[in-house]
Design a protein around this motif. Structure first.
Motif, short mmCIF file in Angstrom:
data_model
loop_
_atom_site.label_atom_id
_atom_site.label_comp_id
_atom_site.label_asym_id
_atom_site.label_seq_id
_atom_site.Cartn_x
_atom_site.Cartn_y
_atom_site.Cartn_z
N ASP A 68 1.02 -1.25 -0.21
CA ASP A 68 -0.02 -0.08 -0.12
C ASP A 68 1.05 1.39 -0.09
O ASP A 68 2.07 1.24 -0.46
CB ASP A 68 -0.95 -0.07 1.13
CG ASP A 68 -0.36 -0.06 2.40
OD1 ASP A 68 1.07 0.27 2.64
OD2 ASP A 68 -0.83 -0.47 3.45
N LYS A 69 0.46 2.32 0.68
CA LYS A 69 1.25 3.46 0.49
C LYS A 69 2.58 3.41 1.34
O LYS A 69 3.48 4.22 1.12
CB LYS A 69 0.32 4.85 0.75
CG LYS A 69 -0.55 5.22 -0.51
CD LYS A 69 -1.44 6.44 -0.12
CE LYS A 69 -2.37 5.90 0.82
NZ LYS A 69 -3.59 7.20 1.07
N THR A 70 2.45 2.81 2.21
CA THR A 70 3.51 2.92 3.28
C THR A 70 3.98 1.41 3.71
O THR A 70 5.50 1.37 4.05
CB THR A 70 3.15 3.34 4.88
OG1 THR A 70 1.98 2.66 5.16
CG2 THR A 70 2.55 4.72 4.66
N ALA A 71 3.53 0.53 3.15
CA ALA A 71 3.87 -1.00 4.07
C ALA A 71 3.79 -2.02 2.82
O ALA A 71 2.98 -1.76 1.94
CB ALA A 71 3.27 -1.42 5.35
N SER A 72 4.47 -3.05 3.01
CA SER A 72 4.29 -4.04 2.29
C SER A 72 4.65 -5.67 2.70
O SER A 72 5.33 -5.72 3.63
CB SER A 72 5.32 -3.84 0.72
OG SER A 72 6.66 -3.99 1.31
N ILE A 73 4.07 -6.54 2.20
CA ILE A 73 4.42 -7.99 2.64
C ILE A 73 5.10 -8.74 1.30
O ILE A 73 4.41 -8.80 0.14
CB ILE A 73 3.32 -8.69 3.30
CG1 ILE A 73 2.32 -8.89 2.35
CG2 ILE A 73 2.99 -8.17 4.63
CD1 ILE A 73 0.97 -9.53 2.83
N TYR A 74 6.16 -9.43 1.50
CA TYR A 74 6.94 -10.08 0.39
C TYR A 74 7.07 -11.40 0.78
O TYR A 74 7.51 -11.86 1.60
CB TYR A 74 8.30 -9.38 0.27
CG TYR A 74 9.09 -9.92 -1.05
CD1 TYR A 74 8.70 -9.62 -2.34
CD2 TYR A 74 10.30 -10.67 -0.90
CE1 TYR A 74 9.33 -10.00 -3.22
CE2 TYR A 74 10.77 -11.05 -2.00
CZ TYR A 74 10.55 -10.91 -3.24
OH TYR A 74 11.32 -11.24 -4.23
N HIS A 106 8.12 -11.47 4.57
CA HIS A 106 8.99 -10.28 4.71
C HIS A 106 8.01 -8.83 4.67
O HIS A 106 7.47 -8.63 3.47
CB HIS A 106 9.87 -10.34 3.41
CG HIS A 106 10.97 -9.42 3.72
ND1 HIS A 106 12.56 -9.86 3.56
CD2 HIS A 106 11.28 -8.10 4.31
CE1 HIS A 106 13.30 -8.84 4.07
NE2 HIS A 106 12.61 -7.83 4.39
N TYR A 107 7.88 -8.56 5.92
CA TYR A 107 7.10 -7.08 6.22
C TYR A 107 7.98 -5.99 6.15
O TYR A 107 9.24 -5.96 7.00
CB TYR A 107 6.40 -7.51 7.36
CG TYR A 107 5.58 -6.04 7.65
CD1 TYR A 107 4.30 -5.62 7.39
CD2 TYR A 107 6.02 -5.34 8.76
CE1 TYR A 107 3.79 -4.60 7.51
CE2 TYR A 107 5.54 -3.96 9.02
CZ TYR A 107 4.28 -3.81 8.49
OH TYR A 107 3.48 -2.55 8.99
N LYS A 108 7.60 -4.61 5.46
CA LYS A 108 8.50 -3.59 5.33
C LYS A 108 7.69 -2.65 5.65
O LYS A 108 6.44 -2.24 5.18
CB LYS A 108 9.17 -3.40 4.09
CG LYS A 108 10.49 -4.15 3.66
CD LYS A 108 11.32 -3.64 2.67
CE LYS A 108 10.72 -3.34 1.27
NZ LYS A 108 10.09 -4.68 0.61
N ASN A 109 7.80 -1.58 6.44
CA ASN A 109 7.13 -0.38 6.76
C ASN A 109 8.02 0.69 6.74
O ASN A 109 9.02 0.99 7.34
CB ASN A 109 6.57 -0.48 8.20
CG ASN A 109 5.42 0.76 8.47
OD1 ASN A 109 5.81 1.89 8.03
ND2 ASN A 109 4.20 0.48 9.01
N ALA A 110 7.64 1.50 5.49
CA ALA A 110 8.68 2.67 5.31
C ALA A 110 8.29 3.70 5.89
O ALA A 110 9.38 4.71 6.20
CB ALA A 110 8.47 3.06 3.64
N LYS A 111 7.15 3.81 6.60
CA LYS A 111 7.04 4.92 7.39
C LYS A 111 7.78 4.86 8.86
O LYS A 111 8.34 5.91 9.20
CB LYS A 111 5.52 5.16 7.76
CG LYS A 111 5.24 6.27 8.65
CD LYS A 111 3.67 6.29 8.71
CE LYS A 111 3.08 7.35 9.55
NZ LYS A 111 1.64 7.30 9.87
#
Length: 302
Positions: A71-77, A105-110
């Motif tokens: 989405d606009k801030t996070a992702s799951i891979y 694999h979870y990433k939160n850019a915020k």
């Protein structure tokens, strides 16, 4: 042509501004097996038939499909779910984890944080750490990936010591000379301690090339890659290539983007040290008298 591109960007921007914006990207990951087969080449115990079987098994292990939901801030891979093939239990699952697969694999850019669940030797770990800071150099070069115009960016990154895709075959002649000397040693126990893993090395850094798409202005990407002014559609570290093969924006089917929560909480450094320690133990066991030259098995079968 420019009007079409501008219209596309405005349309995608409209998607991004939607409250429930979400995208899905499919990535094909391929890792060169040349170094690994070169390392196997010096093992006299491996017959041509065995080598062919190993090559076929490694090809399957090094070619993977991943799904990135963002989405606009996070992702799951996460690796695409497949029925386990024979021999992919136990040791096979461990090798998958060490080759970049397995887990979510979870990433939160915020929040600038990532969370990954990994299974290693029957133990479940939950790796929590800060997202790596990439010093991206934006290049002027561009190319088409599917229907999208992508731009080149490069960075020097610190490699993960628990990811066996980063191993490189040590190219020196001293190893061969050492083998010849070992054959002349009267103490056969000492000769058996020679292990093919002595010919491998793990680089500290690696230069990567990424291709990002400004038309999709989210700073996400596959694995731990992020921080560019557009979705990363391709990454190449000289050995592993991760390429987007399908992209869907604002599908009606929504995926819950949240991190895994099961496993022993640990930092990336602590996890890397755990893996290194266990592999050293295996190396010592396989190098000693009666040990099996060649280290760990590539599959999970007996």
């Amino acid at each position: 042509m420019k009007k079409i591109i501008i219209a596309s960007i405005l349309m995608i921007s409209g998607f991004l501004n939607a409250q429930n914006f979400q995208g899905m990207a499919v990535y094909e990951s391929k890792t060169s097996t040349a170094d690994f087969m070169k390392g196997m080449g010096g093992n006299r115990e491996i017959t041509p038939e065995m080598q062919k079987q190993i090559e076929e098994r490694m090809k399957k292990m090094f070619e993977k499909t991943f799904i990135l939901n963002f989405d606009k801030t996070a992702s799951i891979y996460k690796e695409e779910e497949k029925l386990d093939a024979p021999g992919q239990q136990g040791g096979g699952r461990m090798m998958m984890s060490m080759m970049g697969g397995g887990g979510t694999h979870y990433k939160n850019a915020k929040d600038k944080q990532y969370i990954v669940d990994k299974e290693f030797f029957g133990k479940e770990f939950l790796i929590k750490d800060s997202l790596p800071k990439y010093d991206w150099k934006l290049e002027g070069e561009s190319k088409q990936i599917g229907n999208y115009t992508c731009f080149k960016a490069t960075a020097v990154v610190k490699v993960s010591e628990s990811d066996f895709r980063n191993f490189r075959f040590r190219n020196n002649n001293n190893a061969k000379e050492g083998d010849k000397k070992a054959e002349t040693v009267k103490d056969t126990a000492k000769a058996k301690k020679t292990n093919f893993t002595d010919d491998w090395e793990m680089p500290k850094e690696n230069t990567i090339t990424a291709w990002y798409c400004p038309e999709i202005p989210v700073n996400q990407g596959p694995e731990n890659y992020w921080g560019l002014p557009g979705l990363i559609l391709e990454v190449n570290d000289g050995k592993t290539v991760i390429l987007c093969s399908k992209l869907v924006l604002n599908s009606k089917e929504k995926v819950e983007i949240k991190p895994a929560s099961k496993g022993k909480e640990i930092t990336q450094k602590e996890y890397d040290e755990t893996v290194k320690k266990k592999m050293e133990e295996m190396r010592e066991m396989n190098s000693g008298p009666g040990g099996q030259r060649g280290g760990f098995r590539m599959g999970g079968g007996r």
